[in-house]
Design a protein around this motif. Sequence first.
Motif, PDB file in Angstrom:
ATOM      1  N   SER A  88       0.835  -1.207   0.000  1.00 43.82           N
ATOM      2  CA  SER A  88       0.000   0.000   0.000  1.00 43.82           C
ATOM      3  C   SER A  88       0.863   1.248   0.000  1.00 43.82           C
ATOM      4  O   SER A  88       0.595   2.209  -0.729  1.00 43.82           O
ATOM      5  N   VAL A  89       1.899   1.255   0.823  1.00 36.78           N
ATOM      6  CA  VAL A  89       2.804   2.399   0.878  1.00 36.78           C
ATOM      7  C   VAL A  89       3.510   2.567  -0.459  1.00 36.78           C
ATOM      8  O   VAL A  89       3.627   3.684  -0.978  1.00 36.78           O
ATOM      9  N   ALA A  90       3.956   1.466  -1.041  1.00 42.00           N
ATOM     10  CA  ALA A  90       4.662   1.525  -2.327  1.00 42.00           C
ATOM     11  C   ALA A  90       3.757   2.059  -3.425  1.00 42.00           C
ATOM     12  O   ALA A  90       4.203   2.819  -4.293  1.00 42.00           O
ATOM     13  N   ARG A  91       2.470   1.677  -3.398  1.00 41.13           N
ATOM     14  CA  ARG A  91       1.528   2.185  -4.408  1.00 41.13           C
ATOM     15  C   ARG A  91       1.376   3.697  -4.300  1.00 41.13           C
ATOM     16  O   ARG A  91       1.244   4.400  -5.290  1.00 41.13           O
ATOM     17  N   LYS A  92       1.383   4.187  -3.082  1.00 37.98           N
ATOM     18  CA  LYS A  92       1.275   5.637  -2.856  1.00 37.98           C
ATOM     19  C   LYS A  92       2.524   6.329  -3.385  1.00 37.98           C
ATOM     20  O   LYS A  92       2.456   7.438  -3.884  1.00 37.98           O
ATOM     21  N   GLY A  93       3.642   5.642  -3.275  1.00 34.32           N
ATOM     22  CA  GLY A  93       4.901   6.194  -3.766  1.00 34.32           C
ATOM     23  C   GLY A  93       5.744   6.745  -2.636  1.00 34.32           C
ATOM     24  O   GLY A  93       5.276   7.581  -1.857  1.00 34.32           O
ATOM     25  N   LEU A  94       6.946   6.243  -2.517  1.00 30.92           N
ATOM     26  CA  LEU A  94       7.873   6.766  -1.525  1.00 30.92           C
ATOM     27  C   LEU A  94       8.444   8.059  -2.062  1.00 30.92           C
ATOM     28  O   LEU A  94       8.953   8.109  -3.171  1.00 30.92           O
ATOM     29  N   THR A  95       8.332   9.097  -1.286  1.00 33.56           N
ATOM     30  CA  THR A  95       8.847  10.387  -1.734  1.00 33.56           C
ATOM     31  C   THR A  95       9.788  10.961  -0.688  1.00 33.56           C
ATOM     32  O   THR A  95       9.625  10.735   0.515  1.00 33.56           O
ATOM     33  N   GLU A  96      10.760  11.683  -1.174  1.00 32.50           N
ATOM     34  CA  GLU A  96      11.718  12.343  -0.303  1.00 32.50           C
ATOM     35  C   GLU A  96      10.959  13.294   0.619  1.00 32.50           C
ATOM     36  O   GLU A  96      10.068  14.020   0.187  1.00 32.50           O
ATOM     37  N   GLY A  97      11.283  13.256   1.900  1.00 36.71           N
ATOM     38  CA  GLY A  97      10.611  14.097   2.876  1.00 36.71           C
ATOM     39  C   GLY A  97       9.477  13.405   3.606  1.00 36.71           C
ATOM     40  O   GLY A  97       9.015  13.894   4.639  1.00 36.71           O
ATOM     41  N   SER A  98       9.002  12.261   3.070  1.00 34.31           N
ATOM     42  CA  SER A  98       7.984  11.486   3.782  1.00 34.31           C
ATOM     43  C   SER A  98       8.593  10.985   5.091  1.00 34.31           C
ATOM     44  O   SER A  98       9.804  10.811   5.203  1.00 34.31           O
ATOM     45  N   ILE A  99       7.751  10.749   6.067  1.00 33.66           N
ATOM     46  CA  ILE A  99       8.247  10.300   7.370  1.00 33.66           C
ATOM     47  C   ILE A  99       7.751   8.886   7.657  1.00 33.66           C
ATOM     48  O   ILE A  99       6.559   8.601   7.569  1.00 33.66           O
ATOM     49  N   MET A 100       8.705   8.017   7.991  1.00 30.71           N
ATOM     50  CA  MET A 100       8.396   6.657   8.396  1.00 30.71           C
ATOM     51  C   MET A 100       8.534   6.597   9.915  1.00 30.71           C
ATOM     52  O   MET A 100       9.525   7.065  10.474  1.00 30.71           O
ATOM     53  N   GLU A 101       7.518   6.048  10.565  1.00 33.26           N
ATOM     54  CA  GLU A 101       7.574   5.914  12.021  1.00 33.26           C
ATOM     55  C   GLU A 101       7.563   4.435  12.369  1.00 33.26           C
ATOM     56  O   GLU A 101       6.773   3.662  11.828  1.00 33.26           O
ATOM     57  N   VAL A 102       8.448   4.046  13.281  1.00 30.75           N
ATOM     58  CA  VAL A 102       8.533   2.665  13.731  1.00 30.75           C
ATOM     59  C   VAL A 102       8.301   2.660  15.236  1.00 30.75           C
ATOM     60  O   VAL A 102       8.881   3.465  15.963  1.00 30.75           O
ATOM     61  N   LYS A 103       7.432   1.745  15.666  1.00 30.12           N
ATOM     62  CA  LYS A 103       7.125   1.641  17.093  1.00 30.12           C
ATOM     63  C   LYS A 103       7.375   0.211  17.543  1.00 30.12           C
ATOM     64  O   LYS A 103       6.972  -0.740  16.870  1.00 30.12           O
ATOM     65  N   PHE A 104       8.029   0.071  18.678  1.00 30.96           N
ATOM     66  CA  PHE A 104       8.283  -1.237  19.276  1.00 30.96           C
ATOM     67  C   PHE A 104       7.713  -1.229  20.679  1.00 30.96           C
ATOM     68  O   PHE A 104       7.949  -0.292  21.449  1.00 30.96           O
ATOM     69  N   LYS A 105       6.928  -2.249  21.013  1.00 30.11           N
ATOM     70  CA  LYS A 105       6.366  -2.376  22.355  1.00 30.11           C
ATOM     71  C   LYS A 105       6.827  -3.712  22.923  1.00 30.11           C
ATOM     72  O   LYS A 105       6.512  -4.769  22.375  1.00 30.11           O
ATOM     73  N   ILE A 162      15.592   1.115   0.006  1.00 28.78           N
ATOM     74  CA  ILE A 162      14.342   0.357   0.080  1.00 28.78           C
ATOM     75  C   ILE A 162      14.036  -0.288  -1.267  1.00 28.78           C
ATOM     76  O   ILE A 162      13.637  -1.452  -1.337  1.00 28.78           O
ATOM     77  N   ASN A 163      14.240   0.452  -2.342  1.00 26.99           N
ATOM     78  CA  ASN A 163      14.000  -0.107  -3.679  1.00 26.99           C
ATOM     79  C   ASN A 163      14.963  -1.251  -3.983  1.00 26.99           C
ATOM     80  O   ASN A 163      14.573  -2.247  -4.612  1.00 26.99           O
ATOM     81  N   MET A 164      16.208  -1.153  -3.538  1.00 29.12           N
ATOM     82  CA  MET A 164      17.176  -2.235  -3.738  1.00 29.12           C
ATOM     83  C   MET A 164      16.733  -3.498  -2.997  1.00 29.12           C
ATOM     84  O   MET A 164      16.786  -4.595  -3.543  1.00 29.12           O
ATOM     85  N   ILE A 165      16.268  -3.324  -1.760  1.00 34.38           N
ATOM     86  CA  ILE A 165      15.787  -4.470  -0.979  1.00 34.38           C
ATOM     87  C   ILE A 165      14.570  -5.090  -1.649  1.00 34.38           C
ATOM     88  O   ILE A 165      14.445  -6.315  -1.750  1.00 34.38           O
ATOM     89  N   ARG A 166      13.675  -4.243  -2.144  1.00 31.19           N
ATOM     90  CA  ARG A 166      12.475  -4.739  -2.829  1.00 31.19           C
ATOM     91  C   ARG A 166      12.859  -5.542  -4.073  1.00 31.19           C
ATOM     92  O   ARG A 166      12.321  -6.614  -4.328  1.00 31.19           O
ATOM     93  N   GLU A 167      13.810  -5.029  -4.843  1.00 35.84           N
ATOM     94  CA  GLU A 167      14.272  -5.737  -6.041  1.00 35.84           C
ATOM     95  C   GLU A 167      14.912  -7.073  -5.698  1.00 35.84           C
ATOM     96  O   GLU A 167      14.682  -8.064  -6.377  1.00 35.84           O
TER      97      GLU A 167
END
Length: 79
Positions: A29-46, A67-72
């Motif tokens: 879903s995130v990839a369909r939206k398109g990763l763009t420079e300046g977007s913020i990714m938040e990671v939460k660990f509980k 991220i694109n390299m890992i996806r490929e």
Amino acid sequence: MNPMDMMQIAGRIGTFKKQHPKFGMFIKSVARKGLTEGSIMEVKFKSTDGEEYVANIKMTAEDIETINMIREMSLKSGQ
């Protein structure tokens, strides 16, 4: 990285996808939206004792490239 390590990582990615199918759908879903420079990714660990850790990453062009390299790599391994 040697080929055996790459094969092991590819296997682990496949196992992760099987164990956590919703995460894969989230990433798509995130990839369909398109990763763009300046977007913020938040990671939460509980932790199991309830302690929470949160990190934010403001995406750079280099982050998106990684991220694109890992996806490929994942697509090429057939996972």
